[in-house]
Write an enzyme that holds these catalytic residues in place. Structure first.
Site, mmCIF file in Angstrom:
data_model
loop_
_atom_site.group_PDB
_atom_site.id
_atom_site.type_symbol
_atom_site.label_atom_id
_atom_site.label_comp_id
_atom_site.label_asym_id
_atom_site.label_seq_id
_atom_site.Cartn_x
_atom_site.Cartn_y
_atom_site.Cartn_z
ATOM 1 N N GLY A 12 0.849 -1.186 0.000
ATOM 2 C CA GLY A 12 0.000 0.000 0.000
ATOM 3 C C GLY A 12 0.879 1.227 0.000
ATOM 4 O O GLY A 12 2.096 1.131 0.143
ATOM 5 N N GLY A 13 0.265 2.368 -0.139
ATOM 6 C CA GLY A 13 1.012 3.617 -0.135
ATOM 7 C C GLY A 13 1.543 3.947 1.252
ATOM 8 O O GLY A 13 1.170 3.319 2.248
ATOM 9 N N ARG A 15 1.780 5.519 4.705
ATOM 10 C CA ARG A 15 0.767 5.902 5.694
ATOM 11 C C ARG A 15 -0.645 5.429 5.301
ATOM 12 O O ARG A 15 -1.640 6.071 5.638
ATOM 13 C CB ARG A 15 0.736 7.413 5.921
ATOM 14 N N SER A 19 0.753 -1.313 7.910
ATOM 15 C CA SER A 19 1.457 -1.919 9.045
ATOM 16 C C SER A 19 0.493 -2.312 10.156
ATOM 17 O O SER A 19 0.619 -3.393 10.734
ATOM 18 C CB SER A 19 2.529 -0.975 9.591
ATOM 19 N N HIS A 58 5.343 2.054 16.383
ATOM 20 C CA HIS A 58 5.218 0.616 16.118
ATOM 21 C C HIS A 58 5.473 -0.189 17.392
ATOM 22 O O HIS A 58 4.744 -1.141 17.687
ATOM 23 C CB HIS A 58 6.191 0.175 15.021
ATOM 24 N N ARG A 62 2.698 -2.661 19.386
ATOM 25 C CA ARG A 62 2.910 -4.078 19.716
ATOM 26 C C ARG A 62 2.823 -4.304 21.218
ATOM 27 O O ARG A 62 2.241 -5.276 21.677
ATOM 28 C CB ARG A 62 4.260 -4.561 19.167
ATOM 29 N N ASP A 94 8.529 -6.112 8.484
ATOM 30 C CA ASP A 94 8.084 -4.758 8.171
ATOM 31 C C ASP A 94 9.316 -3.864 8.069
ATOM 32 O O ASP A 94 9.924 -3.555 9.083
ATOM 33 C CB ASP A 94 7.141 -4.271 9.268
#
Length: 193
Positions: A12-13, A15, A19, A58, A62, A94
């Site tokens: 995907g693009g 932002r 993720s 990120h 998590r 990622d």
């Protein structure tokens, strides 16, 4: 050896929400297996304040998930981690675009050599393949940068060419592929496709 559904590709693009979707999907796959460990391979390096913020976001996501993610910070040579995974493990990588960027800039002067680019493609693809063979599922996140016009910059052209080749090889081997736009995942390959 892992099951046939061992690679899931998400693109995907920038932002676009890919993720976050990848983390939820990886956790769901892991919960369904009711075994193994949940792994996160982080290719991103904290090179500036913006990257530090993204990495922290990120990590917090998590941490707040309530799941026990085992995090591997590995900006290059990710295939070296393959022996760290077991048959029931679920692994999230990622992201592919960051990993490729790291590999190209790790050897700054060689990106113009066709031999280097071919070797890099094989090394990255073999690393992906090895991890997918060891783990139950490998979820790979990548940016969709190939819709933009390619600048006259030779490095950008080589980067885009190599990324496109990796995307194609991964999707051919993947059991599922998703495109995430504006936070909405669209299944492009998988059940019923």
């Amino acid at each position: 050896m892992a099951q046939a559904e061992s690679i899931v590709f998400i693109t995907g693009g920038v932002r676009s929400g890919k993720s976050s979707f990848a983390e939820r999907l990886t956790a769901d796959i892991w919960r369904q297996s009711n075994a193994g460990q949940l792994h996160y391979i982080a290719a991103m390096q904290a090179s500036d304040a913006e990257m530090k913020k993204r990495i922290l976001k990120h990590q917090e996501g998590r941490s707040q998930s309530g799941l026990e993610w085992i995090t591997w910070e590995k900006p290059v040579s990710i295939g070296e981690l393959a022996d760290s995974f077991q048959e029931q493990d679920v692994v999230l990588l990622d992201c592919l675009t960051t990993w490729l960027n790291n590999e190209l800039f790790f050897e700054k002067s060689e990106w113009q050599e066709e031999f280097f680019l071919a070797h890099l493609f094989e090394e990255m693809w073999n690393g992906i393949r090895l991890i997918a063979q060891r783990a139950r599922t490998l979820v790979i996140v990548s940016n969709e940068v190939l819709h933009e016009p390619i600048a006259s910059n030779e490095l950008v052209f080589q980067y885009s060419r190599l990324l496109g080749k990796l995307h194609q090889q991964i999707v051919v081997s993947a059991s599922k592929a998703f495109l995430v736009e504006s936070g909405t995942p669209v299944e492009m390959k998988g059940v019923g496709k």
